[in-house]
Design an enzyme around this catalytic site. Structure first.
Site, short mmCIF file in Angstrom:
data_model
loop_
_atom_site.label_atom_id
_atom_site.label_comp_id
_atom_site.label_asym_id
_atom_site.label_seq_id
_atom_site.Cartn_x
_atom_site.Cartn_y
_atom_site.Cartn_z
N ARG A 195 -49.11 26.96 10.43
CA ARG A 195 -49.72 26.63 9.15
C ARG A 195 -51.25 26.69 9.21
NH1 ARG A 195 -51.31 21.53 7.75
NH2 ARG A 195 -51.75 21.17 5.53
N TYR A 215 -51.46 9.15 0.36
CA TYR A 215 -52.76 9.61 0.87
C TYR A 215 -53.32 10.73 -0.02
CZ TYR A 215 -55.82 12.41 3.88
OH TYR A 215 -56.85 13.17 4.36
N ASN A 231 -56.42 18.95 1.39
CA ASN A 231 -55.38 19.83 0.83
C ASN A 231 -54.16 19.03 0.37
OD1 ASN A 231 -52.95 20.23 2.97
ND2 ASN A 231 -54.85 19.86 4.08
N VAL A 236 -58.47 5.84 4.99
CA VAL A 236 -57.24 6.26 5.68
C VAL A 236 -57.15 7.78 5.61
CG1 VAL A 236 -54.72 6.14 5.55
CG2 VAL A 236 -56.08 4.07 5.18
N LEU A 252 -64.86 -0.61 3.90
CA LEU A 252 -65.08 0.01 2.59
C LEU A 252 -64.69 -0.92 1.44
CD1 LEU A 252 -63.77 3.61 3.39
CD2 LEU A 252 -66.13 3.00 2.75
C1 15L Z 1 -55.48 15.80 6.44
O1 15L Z 1 -55.83 15.44 5.33
C2 15L Z 1 -55.59 14.91 7.63
O2 15L Z 1 -56.69 14.05 7.55
C3 15L Z 1 -55.62 15.70 8.92
O3 15L Z 1 -55.38 14.80 10.00
C4 15L Z 1 -54.61 16.85 8.93
O4 15L Z 1 -53.31 16.34 8.91
C5 15L Z 1 -54.86 17.74 7.74
O5 15L Z 1 -54.84 17.02 6.55
C6 15L Z 1 -53.85 18.89 7.61
O6 15L Z 1 -53.26 19.05 6.54
O7 15L Z 1 -53.69 19.64 8.58
#
Ligand code: 15L
Length: 267
Positions: A178, A140, A112, A75, A53
């Protein structure tokens, strides 16, 4: 199938592989790309190009003639800033520049974790709406918030349409408590992507990408504009998922375990 080819970044990732298969079976002309080799048999009508990318010229070339870019690359978990920067920030810029040149729509796999430091709601009437504040829970999540803002800017300034999917937890089935709130089924994801691409006009849209979970944290968004409603629910798994974890930070916030990574706040 869409009239123009569709570019899928992150094709070798978990969600990319699922989408390549599901959309390929529907006769979509897919251009797949990833930094890792594509591990599955190539779907009919699909091509694969291995690329980074960070390479903007490669992306421009792959996007040529495409009507949409499904941006699932980069990532996908919490990592140090320097590891996130290239794929997730510079990479986004390359995706948006390619979309601008092609007049293509961007469907962005946000997360999220762009809002992960909102507390979990006490009840269903306290659900979070799409226009809540960004509260990223790490580098992230910060890159996902930046990606949504980049979509906002490219729409306002250049008319590049984009749908930003705040994906909860997209796995074959919910595996912890969760996820009774955050789970998105593969089937609901596939139908969501179909709507994102087929809808005549999206503008800049934000979608809470989780299934029809009674325990969801999330409320209003732009799903009516694109014509999507989830059909699955995490609730049937309630008796199978585990209990709460021992960590109070993890349990307090929507982002779960990501919020607790390197957490050092004292007050
Ligand atoms: C994310 O953004 C991740 O890419 C995924 O692996 C999960 O950890 C997910 O969130 C989550 O919050 O369950």
């Amino acid at each position: 199938a869409p009239s123009k080819p569709v570019l899928l970044t992150g094709a070798s990732g978990n969600l990319g592989r699922h989408l390549a298969k599901a959309l390929g079976e529907q006769g979509w002309r897919l251009r797949l790309t990833d930094i890792m080799p594509f591990p599955d048999p190539l779907p009919a009508g699909a091509t694969f190009v291995k690329s980074d990318l960070n390479d903007g010229v490669a992306l421009l070339r792959q996007a040529e003639g495409c009507g949409a870019i499904l941006h699932f690359g980069g990532v996908s978990v919490e990592r140090p800033f320097e590891e996130v920067l290239g794929p997730n920030i510079r990479g986004l810029y390359h995706v948006y520049e390619a979309a601008r040149r092609e007049g293509a729509r961007v469907v962005f796999a946000s997360s999220n974790h762009s809002i992960g430091f909102h507390e979990r709601p006490a009840g269903n009437n306290e659900r979070l709406d799409y226009d809540c504040a960004f509260r990223p829970d790490g580098y992230y999540g910060l890159s996902k918030a930046y990606g949504e803002l980049m979509g906002r800017m490219y729409w306002d300034k250049h008319g590049v349409e984009n749908v930003n999917l705040r994906i909860g937890s997209c796995f074959p089935q919910p595996i912890d408590r969760r996820m009774l709130s955050t789970w998105l089924s593969y089937a609901d994801l596939t139908r969501l992507i179909e709507r994102c691409v087929h809808t005549p006009r999206s503008g800049h849209a934000v979608i809470w990408a989780c299934s029809d979970n009674p325990a969801s944290y999330w409320g209003r968004d732009h799903r009516d504009r694109i014509g999507w409603a989830p059909q699955d629910s995490a609730e049937p798994w309630r008796s199978e998922v585990g209990g709460i974890t021992a960590d109070p930070v993890t349990e307090r916030y929507q982002g779960g375990g990501y919020t607790a990574i390197e957490y050092s706040r004292k007050t």
